[in-house]
Write an enzyme that holds these catalytic residues in place. Sequence first.
Site, PDB file in Angstrom:
ATOM      1  CD  GLU A  57      -2.928  -1.315   2.240  1.00 19.16           C
ATOM      2  OE1 GLU A  57      -2.531  -0.936   3.361  1.00 19.16           O
ATOM      3  OE2 GLU A  57      -4.045  -1.795   2.048  1.00 19.16           O
ATOM      4  CD  GLU A 137      -3.675  -5.917   3.019  1.00 23.51           C
ATOM      5  OE1 GLU A 137      -4.539  -5.263   3.653  1.00 23.51           O
ATOM      6  OE2 GLU A 137      -2.479  -5.607   3.002  1.00 23.51           O
TER       7      GLU A 137
END
Length: 511
Positions: A57, A137
Site C-alpha cells: 500500500e 487483502e
Amino acid sequence: MGGLPAWLLWKPDIVLRSSDPDYLRAVDSWLDVLLPRIKPRLYHNGGNIISVQVENEYGSYPACDYDYLRHLLAAFRARLGPDVLLFTTDGNSAAELRCGALQGLYATVDFGPDPNVTAAFAPQRLYEPKGPLVNSEYYTGWLDYWGEPHAGSSPAQVAQGLQDMLQLGANVNMYMFQGGTNFGYWSGADYKGRYKPVTTSYDYDAPLSEAGDPTEKLFAIRTVIGKFQPLPEGPMPPASPKFAYGPVPLRKQGAVLQLLDELCPGGPIRSRFPLTFEAVKQAHGFVLYRTRLPRDVWDPAPLSSPPDGVCDRAYVLLNGEYQGRLERDGQTTLNLTGQAGATLDLLVENMGRINFGVNTSDFKGLLRNLSLASAPLSDWLIYPLDVDSAVARGWPLPAPHAEGSRAGLGPALYTGAFQTPGIAWDTFVKFPGWSKGQLWINGFNLGRYWPARGPQQTLFVPGSLLSASAPNNITLLELEGAPPRPLVLFLDRPLLNQTVSPQAGAELPPP
C-alpha cells in the site's frame, strides 16, 4: 510503525520508505539476511513460494518515490533471480495505484466485500490489462481502536464477496483469516484526522478468532469454497478448550516512583530540555521525566504542552501525588499548585506508532518543552524504564517497597499468583474496576488493557503461557487508579465489544 523497527528513528531526520540513503542501507542489510532464506523455497526451486510482495500500500504513503520502488525491484531481483513473480498491493483506486505500482512489479489490489467485484477490480485492470485478478487483502472484518465500537462484518456478506470473486476466476488472500493478538507493546495506531491507537486484540472478527477458534464466518466461507473445489474430508477441528480460573487478588508492590532503582538501574539522563524516547534509545514502553517547580505556585497555574507535544499519554505527579494526565489529541493542560522545589514527574507512555498511510516518523515522549504558567520548564532527569526486565527478574521486591493491599491513584505495580486445577487451557482475563495499564503473566507481556475506554474488556491468555503444576505469577502496571479491592478475573470467553465514550463516560451498545 508498520513493522519498521523503532531504531530507524535514532536518526531523527531519516525519511522512511524513500530513497533516503540511510533508509535504503537498513533495507538492504535486512534483505541480505531475509531473501537468501527465501530463495531455495521459491516455486521454481522446488519450494512452495509462488510470488513475493516487495511493498505494501505504498500508494497510500505521501512520499511517492519511484526511485525507492526501483531500488526495491533491483534489490529483490539481485537476490532472488529473474524468474520469481514480484508484486505490489494497493487500495483499489487509480490514485492509490499511481504511486504504488511500478513497471516490473505485478500490481494487485485490496478491498473488502463489494456488491460489484468487476468494478472493484477495474483499477487493477488499468495497470495490468492481462494476467490474474488478485485481491491481496480481502477484508473479512476490521481492526478495533480504543474508544470506538467493536468492528465486524456479516458472515453472509463476506461469503458472498468471496463467491463473486471466485466466479470471476480471481485470486483471493484473506486479511485476516485468523485473528491475532498485539502482545506486549506491539499494537500500532492509525492516523485519520487524529491519532487512533489500536487495541491489544486483533481478533478482527476474522473467520478464525483471536484464540484460533472456528466461527460462523468460517463455515460460510467453507461452504463457498466447496462450490469451487473439493473440501477436506472429515469433521472440522473443534475450538480449543477454555477455562474460567476465576478471581485472583493482587497486592500492591509499590508506586512506580518508589521503584525507579529497579525499573531504571542505569539511573537517569540529565538534560536541560526533554529528550524523546528515540533520543535516549527507548523503543517501547515508558519513560519518566522529572523536574522541579521553579517557584511557588499558590494559585492554580496551567502545566501546558504544545499540540502534539506529548506522545502519547503523560501521567502527572507532584511530590508523588497523582494530578491527572496529558494526552495526544486530548487534554494538553493541567492546573497545578505547589511550592518551589516540589518534584514534578511525568510518566509518558508510548501507545504504539502510526502504521499506515502518513506513517512519517512517529516520535514518542515529550517532543517539545512543557511550560508552567507560560514559563518553560528546564533541567530534567529522564528515566528510560525497563519494566519487562524488572518483571523477568521476579517479584516480590525487597520488603521496604511492599505496600500490602492498599490501592490508590497513580502509576503502581501489583502482583499476585494463581494455580490451575492441573490444566493449562486458554483463558481471558478481565480487569474489574481498573483504569489502564499493562499485564504480565509468568514474565510474558500480554499487552495493554484499557477497560475504562474499551471496547476490549479482556486480554487473551494462551494456555501455552500457563503452568498446570506451578503457581502462575501475575504482574500488573496500573497507570491511573486501582479499584479498592484489587483483583483480576479469568473467564472462559472474551469480552471485546463494550465501548466507553471518552467524553461522556457512557457505555455504547455493541454494534
